[in-house]
Design a protein around this motif. Sequence first.
Motif, PDB file in Angstrom:
ATOM      1  N   PRO A  63      22.684  56.730  40.145  1.00  0.00           N
ATOM      2  CA  PRO A  63      21.888  56.620  41.373  1.00  0.00           C
ATOM      3  C   PRO A  63      22.720  55.996  42.495  1.00  0.00           C
ATOM      4  O   PRO A  63      23.439  55.021  42.272  1.00  0.00           O
ATOM      5  N   VAL A  64      22.642  56.589  43.669  1.00  0.00           N
ATOM      6  CA  VAL A  64      23.364  56.113  44.849  1.00  0.00           C
ATOM      7  C   VAL A  64      22.356  56.013  45.979  1.00  0.00           C
ATOM      8  O   VAL A  64      21.581  56.943  46.214  1.00  0.00           O
ATOM      9  N   ALA A  65      22.382  54.908  46.689  1.00  0.00           N
ATOM     10  CA  ALA A  65      21.467  54.725  47.815  1.00  0.00           C
ATOM     11  C   ALA A  65      21.749  55.750  48.897  1.00  0.00           C
ATOM     12  O   ALA A  65      22.902  56.000  49.260  1.00  0.00           O
ATOM     13  N   GLY A  66      20.681  56.356  49.392  1.00  0.00           N
ATOM     14  CA  GLY A  66      20.791  57.265  50.517  1.00  0.00           C
ATOM     15  C   GLY A  66      20.652  56.495  51.816  1.00  0.00           C
ATOM     16  O   GLY A  66      20.439  55.281  51.805  1.00  0.00           O
ATOM     17  N   SER A  67      20.755  57.197  52.921  1.00  0.00           N
ATOM     18  CA  SER A  67      20.680  56.575  54.238  1.00  0.00           C
ATOM     19  C   SER A  67      19.724  57.356  55.129  1.00  0.00           C
ATOM     20  O   SER A  67      19.717  58.589  55.093  1.00  0.00           O
ATOM     21  N   PRO A  68      18.952  56.646  55.957  1.00  0.00           N
ATOM     22  CA  PRO A  68      18.100  57.348  56.920  1.00  0.00           C
ATOM     23  C   PRO A  68      18.902  58.243  57.874  1.00  0.00           C
ATOM     24  O   PRO A  68      18.372  59.187  58.446  1.00  0.00           O
ATOM     25  N   THR A  69      20.194  57.954  58.019  1.00  0.00           N
ATOM     26  CA  THR A  69      21.058  58.774  58.857  1.00  0.00           C
ATOM     27  C   THR A  69      21.126  60.204  58.341  1.00  0.00           C
ATOM     28  O   THR A  69      21.282  61.149  59.115  1.00  0.00           O
ATOM     29  N   HIS A  70      21.010  60.350  57.013  1.00  0.00           N
ATOM     30  CA  HIS A  70      21.099  61.663  56.374  1.00  0.00           C
ATOM     31  C   HIS A  70      19.765  62.000  55.718  1.00  0.00           C
ATOM     32  O   HIS A  70      19.696  62.300  54.534  1.00  0.00           O
ATOM     33  N   ALA A  71      18.704  61.954  56.493  1.00  0.00           N
ATOM     34  CA  ALA A  71      17.351  62.185  55.968  1.00  0.00           C
ATOM     35  C   ALA A  71      16.932  63.639  56.145  1.00  0.00           C
ATOM     36  O   ALA A  71      17.438  64.340  57.024  1.00  0.00           O
ATOM     37  N   LEU A  72      15.998  64.050  55.279  1.00  0.00           N
ATOM     38  CA  LEU A  72      15.453  65.398  55.329  1.00  0.00           C
ATOM     39  C   LEU A  72      14.018  65.328  54.828  1.00  0.00           C
ATOM     40  O   LEU A  72      13.741  64.654  53.830  1.00  0.00           O
ATOM     41  N   GLU A  73      13.112  66.012  55.511  1.00  0.00           N
ATOM     42  CA  GLU A  73      11.732  66.075  55.037  1.00  0.00           C
ATOM     43  C   GLU A  73      11.563  67.320  54.188  1.00  0.00           C
ATOM     44  O   GLU A  73      11.964  68.422  54.591  1.00  0.00           O
ATOM     45  N   TRP A  74      11.013  67.144  52.983  1.00  0.00           N
ATOM     46  CA  TRP A  74      10.765  68.261  52.075  1.00  0.00           C
ATOM     47  C   TRP A  74       9.599  67.921  51.158  1.00  0.00           C
ATOM     48  O   TRP A  74       9.513  66.817  50.630  1.00  0.00           O
ATOM     49  N   ASN A  75       8.702  68.834  50.996  1.00  0.00           N
ATOM     50  CA  ASN A  75       7.580  68.725  50.073  1.00  0.00           C
ATOM     51  C   ASN A  75       6.725  67.469  50.330  1.00  0.00           C
ATOM     52  O   ASN A  75       6.280  66.813  49.385  1.00  0.00           O
ATOM     53  N   GLY A  76       6.537  67.148  51.592  1.00  0.00           N
ATOM     54  CA  GLY A  76       5.662  66.047  51.954  1.00  0.00           C
ATOM     55  C   GLY A  76       6.272  64.663  51.883  1.00  0.00           C
ATOM     56  O   GLY A  76       5.560  63.667  51.984  1.00  0.00           O
ATOM     57  N   ALA A  77       7.581  64.573  51.702  1.00  0.00           N
ATOM     58  CA  ALA A  77       8.246  63.261  51.644  1.00  0.00           C
ATOM     59  C   ALA A  77       9.559  63.335  52.410  1.00  0.00           C
ATOM     60  O   ALA A  77      10.100  64.409  52.659  1.00  0.00           O
ATOM     61  N   VAL A  78      10.072  62.156  52.749  1.00  0.00           N
ATOM     62  CA  VAL A  78      11.385  62.064  53.375  1.00  0.00           C
ATOM     63  C   VAL A  78      12.380  61.716  52.266  1.00  0.00           C
ATOM     64  O   VAL A  78      12.147  60.808  51.465  1.00  0.00           O
ATOM     65  N   TRP A  79      13.477  62.436  52.223  1.00  0.00           N
ATOM     66  CA  TRP A  79      14.523  62.240  51.223  1.00  0.00           C
ATOM     67  C   TRP A  79      15.759  61.713  51.930  1.00  0.00           C
ATOM     68  O   TRP A  79      16.142  62.231  52.981  1.00  0.00           O
ATOM     69  N   TYR A  80      16.376  60.692  51.358  1.00  0.00           N
ATOM     70  CA  TYR A  80      17.611  60.125  51.917  1.00  0.00           C
ATOM     71  C   TYR A  80      18.800  60.598  51.098  1.00  0.00           C
ATOM     72  O   TYR A  80      18.707  60.741  49.873  1.00  0.00           O
ATOM     73  N   PHE A  81      19.930  60.762  51.771  1.00  0.00           N
ATOM     74  CA  PHE A  81      21.154  61.221  51.129  1.00  0.00           C
ATOM     75  C   PHE A  81      22.307  60.327  51.556  1.00  0.00           C
ATOM     76  O   PHE A  81      22.312  59.775  52.651  1.00  0.00           O
ATOM     77  N   ALA A  82      23.301  60.227  50.699  1.00  0.00           N
ATOM     78  CA  ALA A  82      24.463  59.380  50.976  1.00  0.00           C
ATOM     79  C   ALA A  82      25.425  60.045  51.951  1.00  0.00           C
ATOM     80  O   ALA A  82      26.255  59.364  52.552  1.00  0.00           O
ATOM     81  N   SER A  83      25.311  61.364  52.096  1.00  0.00           N
ATOM     82  CA  SER A  83      26.223  62.084  52.986  1.00  0.00           C
ATOM     83  C   SER A  83      25.540  63.333  53.546  1.00  0.00           C
ATOM     84  O   SER A  83      24.549  63.812  52.992  1.00  0.00           O
ATOM     85  N   ALA A  84      26.133  63.849  54.598  1.00  0.00           N
ATOM     86  CA  ALA A  84      25.633  65.102  55.174  1.00  0.00           C
ATOM     87  C   ALA A  84      25.825  66.253  54.191  1.00  0.00           C
ATOM     88  O   ALA A  84      24.996  67.164  54.120  1.00  0.00           O
ATOM     89  N   GLU A  85      26.900  66.201  53.399  1.00  0.00           N
ATOM     90  CA  GLU A  85      27.154  67.242  52.399  1.00  0.00           C
ATOM     91  C   GLU A  85      26.055  67.266  51.346  1.00  0.00           C
ATOM     92  O   GLU A  85      25.588  68.342  50.948  1.00  0.00           O
ATOM     93  N   ASN A  86      25.621  66.092  50.885  1.00  0.00           N
ATOM     94  CA  ASN A  86      24.550  66.036  49.887  1.00  0.00           C
ATOM     95  C   ASN A  86      23.233  66.526  50.479  1.00  0.00           C
ATOM     96  O   ASN A  86      22.477  67.241  49.811  1.00  0.00           O
ATOM     97  N   ARG A  87      22.967  66.171  51.721  1.00  0.00           N
ATOM     98  CA  ARG A  87      21.757  66.660  52.381  1.00  0.00           C
ATOM     99  C   ARG A  87      21.777  68.179  52.476  1.00  0.00           C
ATOM    100  O   ARG A  87      20.783  68.849  52.184  1.00  0.00           O
ATOM    101  N   ALA A  88      22.925  68.757  52.837  1.00  0.00           N
ATOM    102  CA  ALA A  88      23.045  70.215  52.955  1.00  0.00           C
ATOM    103  C   ALA A  88      22.861  70.882  51.584  1.00  0.00           C
ATOM    104  O   ALA A  88      22.216  71.936  51.496  1.00  0.00           O
ATOM    105  N   ALA A  89      23.408  70.283  50.536  1.00  0.00           N
ATOM    106  CA  ALA A  89      23.246  70.845  49.185  1.00  0.00           C
ATOM    107  C   ALA A  89      21.772  70.850  48.786  1.00  0.00           C
ATOM    108  O   ALA A  89      21.268  71.840  48.246  1.00  0.00           O
ATOM    109  N   PHE A  90      21.073  69.755  49.067  1.00  0.00           N
ATOM    110  CA  PHE A  90      19.654  69.666  48.738  1.00  0.00           C
ATOM    111  C   PHE A  90      18.849  70.663  49.551  1.00  0.00           C
ATOM    112  O   PHE A  90      17.980  71.355  49.029  1.00  0.00           O
ATOM    113  N   GLU A  91      19.150  70.744  50.830  1.00  0.00           N
ATOM    114  CA  GLU A  91      18.413  71.653  51.710  1.00  0.00           C
ATOM    115  C   GLU A  91      18.568  73.102  51.251  1.00  0.00           C
ATOM    116  O   GLU A  91      17.623  73.888  51.313  1.00  0.00           O
TER     117      GLU A  91
END
Length: 164
Positions: A63-91
Amino acid sequence: MGFFTRRKVILTTGLVGAGALAAYAGQRLLGGFEELAAVPVFAKDGVAIRGTDPVAYFTQGRPVAGSPTHALEWNGAVWYFASAENRAAFEAEPERYAPQYGGFCAWAVAEKGKLYSTRPENWAIVDGKLYLNFNDDIQARWQEDIPGFIAKGDKRWPEVLSGG
């Protein structure tokens, strides 16, 4: 955001209130579950997995802490990511990275048919899917029969989510 949990509210004063609060806190420290309301994703204050990056479980094996800087809303919740790359992979593939049973306790869904909170530190990836659990004790119980609990959880999840 429309997410609510059932909470116990103690409305007392003086020593009686302090005693009741201490008893309730003791129950929580000893591992007492709090059943949560049915929503698609377990989110504390609207944030999924308590702000932990779901992709990191797969890419960093922890587990790695995410950051609001790399947030994404999906399925009714906000998801935090450690990097823009991880956010893009999730998206690109949210179902690949999102925890099973909406991030609720996998053991509780399977064994009790109930929704309980989880801790990011209590996790496992099984057959390419992320599962979370309530605490160390519940994680140990879950590990006693992972395939059996997954089969039960998969069967129960639709009815649990619908409140049935």
